[in-house]
Design an enzyme around this catalytic site. Structure first.
Site, PDB file in Angstrom:
ATOM      1  CG  ASP A  67      -4.346 -10.337  46.305  1.00  0.00           C
ATOM      2  OD1 ASP A  67      -3.484 -10.424  47.265  1.00  0.00           O
ATOM      3  OD2 ASP A  67      -3.780 -11.852  45.481  1.00  0.00           O
ATOM      4  CG  ASP A 136      -4.730 -21.165  38.272  1.00  0.00           C
ATOM      5  OD1 ASP A 136      -3.789 -20.557  39.177  1.00  0.00           O
ATOM      6  OD2 ASP A 136      -6.204 -20.459  37.884  1.00  0.00           O
ATOM      7  CG  HIS A 138      -3.723 -17.578  41.062  1.00  0.00           C
ATOM      8  ND1 HIS A 138      -4.913 -18.204  40.580  1.00  0.00           N
ATOM      9  CD2 HIS A 138      -2.998 -17.421  42.122  1.00  0.00           C
ATOM     10  CE1 HIS A 138      -4.761 -18.842  42.354  1.00  0.00           C
ATOM     11  NE2 HIS A 138      -4.113 -17.722  42.898  1.00  0.00           N
ATOM     12  CD  GLU A 143      -7.441 -16.114  39.103  1.00  0.00           C
ATOM     13  OE1 GLU A 143      -6.850 -17.611  38.887  1.00  0.00           O
ATOM     14  OE2 GLU A 143      -8.648 -16.731  39.907  1.00  0.00           O
TER      15      GLU A 143
HETATM   16  C1  F6R Z   1      -2.830 -14.143  47.589  1.00  0.00           C
HETATM   17  C2  F6R Z   1      -2.322 -14.219  46.694  1.00  0.00           C
HETATM   18  C3  F6R Z   1      -2.429 -15.339  45.379  1.00  0.00           C
HETATM   19  C4  F6R Z   1      -2.209 -16.634  46.741  1.00  0.00           C
HETATM   20  C5  F6R Z   1      -2.391 -18.236  46.063  1.00  0.00           C
HETATM   21  C6  F6R Z   1      -1.512 -19.107  46.949  1.00  0.00           C
HETATM   22  O1  F6R Z   1      -2.403 -13.190  48.437  1.00  0.00           O
HETATM   23  O2  F6R Z   1      -2.007 -13.384  45.961  1.00  0.00           O
HETATM   24  O3  F6R Z   1      -1.868 -15.831  44.302  1.00  0.00           O
HETATM   25  O4  F6R Z   1      -0.571 -16.346  46.750  1.00  0.00           O
HETATM   26  O5  F6R Z   1      -3.585 -18.006  45.204  1.00  0.00           O
HETATM   27  O6  F6R Z   1      -2.869 -19.304  47.590  1.00  0.00           O
HETATM   28  P1  F6R Z   1      -2.508 -20.070  49.141  1.00  0.00           P
HETATM   29  O7  F6R Z   1      -1.201 -19.974  49.603  1.00  0.00           O
HETATM   30  O8  F6R Z   1      -3.553 -20.291  50.192  1.00  0.00           O
HETATM   31  O9  F6R Z   1      -2.446 -21.893  48.533  1.00  0.00           O
END
Ligand code: F6R
Length: 270
Positions: A67, A136, A138, A143
């Site tokens: 992303d 959450d 995702h 989301e």
């Molecule tokens: C980022 C992504 C997100 C993160 C998620 C957890 O490329 O795809 O889904 O993996 O938000 O983020 P952290 O590792 O910072 O807790």
């Protein structure tokens, strides 16, 4: 799903690096799916260490990131392109032209998703996808309530994700509310998936992912349907799982089987 529970964050990073290393040694020209966020940083550090000390090479590999924020220049400190260059690509031998991150500045962002999908298809699909998980549930920026059949597209971030990620932005700095993300179906087409999660803040999301119902309210729960997914977590992230002891027992059995019948799945030197 394979659930591997290790004592702490650093141990999960080493084990994740083992899985990436085996993938690279078995298919040097593989395509890796990569994530940003704080969770995979220790994995990237370990891969850099193995590149420098053990000659682990990425020279024939390609990568696709999950992303990117809409509206951030690739050089912006919070852009995911910049993150990947700083945290991994600048320190290994992957050709930068073989690394792909969705273009957050595409002239027509609505066309960027299908274009990104086409590039993944041209590369022959993703061999190993690394995922983190949001508190959450995702994955990527899919989301809760994202279509489980979704493709790469623009998503509006939830309040929760914006708050979770605000720690990376300076006080008062404008934080994007839109992102372009690989879709859930795109992720599900990866041949192998490795989801990393550490810390208590992820415990509920992990319990819902592994032991809850498959639902768009927890996008990661769709991974129950994937043929080859490993959930690699530390004790804290595993703390809300009901069947922890069973997963530990399965790992012991599985390790013994791999050592005996498929030693090529072990990293070099083990
Ligand atoms: C980022 C992504 C997100 C993160 C998620 C957890 O490329 O795809 O889904 O993996 O938000 O983020 P952290 O590792 O910072 O807790």
């Amino acid at each position: 799903m394979e659930v591997l529970i290790l004592p702490h964050h650093d141990a999960t990073a080493v084990r994740a690096a083992d899985i990436v290393e085996v993938q690279l040694r078995q298919k040097p020209s593989c395509t890796l799916g990569l994530a940003t966020g704080s969770t995979p940083i220790a994995l990237y550090n370990e891969l850099i260490r193995r590149h420098r000390s053990n000659g682990l090479s990425f020279s024939q590999a390609a990568s696709f990131n999950l992303d990117e924020y809409i509206g951030l220049d690739p050089t912006h400190p919070q852009s995911y392109r910049r993150f990947m260059n700083d945290k991994l690509f600048d320190h290994i031998d992957i050709p930068i032209t073989a690394t792909h991150v969705p273009n957050g500045l595409a002239e027509n962002p609505l066309e960027e998703g299908p274009a990104y999908e086409a590039k993944i298809r041209e590369a022959g699909g993703i061999d190993l996808q690394i995922l983190g998980i949001g508190s959450d549930g995702h994955i990527g920026f899919n989301e809760p309530t994202s279509s489980l059949g979704s493709r790469t597209r623009i998503k509006t971030l939830t309040e929760q994700t914006i708050t979770d990620n605000s720690r990376f932005f300076e006080a008062g700095e404008a934080q994007p509310h839109l992102a372009i993300t690989m879709g859930i179906k795109t992720i599900m087409e990866s041949k192998r998936i490795l989801l990393l999660a550490t810390g208590e803040g992820k415990a509920e999301a992990i319990a819902a992912t592994v032991e809850g119902a498959i639902t768009a309210m927890c996008p990661a729960s769709i991974l129950q349907w994937h043929e080859k997914t490993t959930i690699l977590i530390d004790e804290a992230a595993a703390s809300k799982l009901q069947k922890r002891d069973y997963y530990q027992w399965v790992s012991t059995q599985q390790d013994a089987l791999v050592r005996k019948y498929r030693p090529s799945d072990l990293p070099e030197g083990l």
